[in-house]
Motif scaffolding. Structure first.
Motif, PDB file in Angstrom:
ATOM      1  N   UNK A 151       0.846  -1.200   0.000  1.00 18.55           N
ATOM      2  CA  UNK A 151       0.000   0.000   0.000  1.00 18.55           C
ATOM      3  C   UNK A 151       0.877   1.245   0.000  1.00 18.55           C
ATOM      4  N   UNK A 152       0.303   2.331  -0.476  1.00 16.56           N
ATOM      5  CA  UNK A 152       0.964   3.631  -0.458  1.00 16.56           C
ATOM      6  C   UNK A 152      -0.072   4.700  -0.164  1.00 16.56           C
ATOM      7  N   UNK A 153       0.357   5.771   0.475  1.00 20.04           N
ATOM      8  CA  UNK A 153      -0.560   6.876   0.741  1.00 20.04           C
ATOM      9  C   UNK A 153      -0.879   7.667  -0.524  1.00 20.04           C
ATOM     10  N   UNK A 154      -0.110   7.450  -1.588  1.00 20.42           N
ATOM     11  CA  UNK A 154      -0.278   8.237  -2.811  1.00 20.42           C
ATOM     12  C   UNK A 154      -1.401   7.736  -3.708  1.00 20.42           C
ATOM     13  N   UNK A 155      -1.837   6.487  -3.507  1.00 16.20           N
ATOM     14  CA  UNK A 155      -2.852   5.879  -4.371  1.00 16.20           C
ATOM     15  C   UNK A 155      -3.958   5.296  -3.515  1.00 16.20           C
TER      16      UNK A 155
ATOM     17  N   UNK B 247       7.916  -3.546  -2.574  1.00 11.41           N
ATOM     18  CA  UNK B 247       7.676  -4.873  -1.997  1.00 11.41           C
ATOM     19  C   UNK B 247       7.271  -4.747  -0.538  1.00 11.41           C
ATOM     20  N   UNK B 248       6.799  -5.857   0.016  1.00  9.70           N
ATOM     21  CA  UNK B 248       6.482  -5.921   1.439  1.00  9.70           C
ATOM     22  C   UNK B 248       7.199  -7.140   2.025  1.00  9.70           C
TER      23      UNK B 248
ATOM     24  N   UNK C  35       1.540  -9.716  -5.225  1.00 12.26           N
ATOM     25  CA  UNK C  35       1.771  -8.448  -5.916  1.00 12.26           C
ATOM     26  C   UNK C  35       2.625  -7.553  -5.025  1.00 12.26           C
ATOM     27  N   UNK C  36       2.940  -6.373  -5.540  1.00  8.55           N
ATOM     28  CA  UNK C  36       3.678  -5.405  -4.744  1.00  8.55           C
ATOM     29  C   UNK C  36       5.142  -5.319  -5.113  1.00  8.55           C
ATOM     30  N   UNK C  37       5.475  -4.418  -6.037  1.00 13.24           N
ATOM     31  CA  UNK C  37       6.866  -4.161  -6.361  1.00 13.24           C
ATOM     32  C   UNK C  37       7.581  -5.268  -7.101  1.00 13.24           C
ATOM     33  N   UNK C  38       6.852  -6.181  -7.715  1.00  6.83           N
ATOM     34  CA  UNK C  38       7.501  -7.277  -8.423  1.00  6.83           C
ATOM     35  C   UNK C  38       7.982  -6.829  -9.797  1.00  6.83           C
TER      36      UNK C  38
END
Length: 225
Positions: A136-140, A149-150, A169-172
């Motif tokens: 997650x991001x605060x920008x989207x 990634x997490x 998912x996430x930064x792949x």
């Protein structure tokens, strides 16, 4: 290994992704400023083009069931990807959507790293066809499109216990997807940010060379028990 790629912005781009070996093609039908967003009409055109070629996925960050149903019945994707803020669409609401949209598969996003992510994943696994574990991001708005990634060990635990197909998912990217698969052992992997050619101001198109590299890395990685 299933490969899902976001975001196709036209029927032609969706077909190009399928030609690269992408199994699930992600679409973003909205007008609220999400990355790669398109109109419902453009998304519906892409869905029609993908029939018999690849699985179409349309995401929603809305928590309004009427709005979600309207989009889904207009676009008619194979899979509805629910990625509103964590918990905004409750487990009971997902049950209601299944009754309203009985022919549609549901993919529920889980924000990995948020408090109670494992417990939420287990709850949603009981009402969803797939989970997608994302950053997650605060920008989207919503869960996803973070480009980072997490903690994959948290995702690995969810994958081991969910009992339904799980997409990581996430930064792949083509550079890290093989390692991610080896650590997490998901059913599928997803990419948006790191398989795109970015033009600034949030504009991008899919980089088909990077997509092909991602697909090849994902599908040639073998995980043994």
């Amino acid at each position: 290994m299933i490969v899902q790629i976001y975001t196709a912005q036209s029927a032609a781009e969706a077909l190009n992704l399928a030609r690269c070996g992408v199994d699930y093609v992600g679409l973003t039908p909205t007008d609220i400023g999400l990355p790669g967003q398109i109109s419902d009409a453009t998304a519906a055109e892409a869905v029609r083009a993908l029939k018999g070629v690849a699985v179409s996925v349309a995401l929603s960050v809305s928590a309004d069931l009427d709005e979600i149903e309207r989009m889904a019945t207009t676009v008619k994707p194979d899979v509805l990807h629910l990625c509103a803020e964590t918990g905004a669409v409750s487990v009971e609401s997902v049950r209601q959507l299944r009754r309203r949209l009985p022919d549609l598969k549901i993919m529920q996003a889980i924000a990995v790293g948020a408090d109670g992510d494992y417990e939420l994943a287990m709850e949603y696994a009981g009402v969803s066809d797939f989970l997608i574990l994302d950053s997650v991001t605060e920008d989207v708005s919503g869960v996803g499109a973070a480009g980072v990634t997490h903690d994959w060990s948290r995702s690995a635990r969810i994958v081991a216990d969910a009992g339904i197909p799980v997409i990581l998912a996430g930064g792949l990217s083509p550079d890290n997807v093989a390692e991610a698969i080896e650590v997490v052992r998901p059913w599928g992997v997803d990419s948006l940010t790191h398989t795109s050619r970015h033009f600034g101001d949030g504009k991008f198109e899919k980089d088909l060379d990077l997509v092909e590299q991602f697909v090849r890395a994902a599908k040639t990685t073998r995980v043994f028990a």
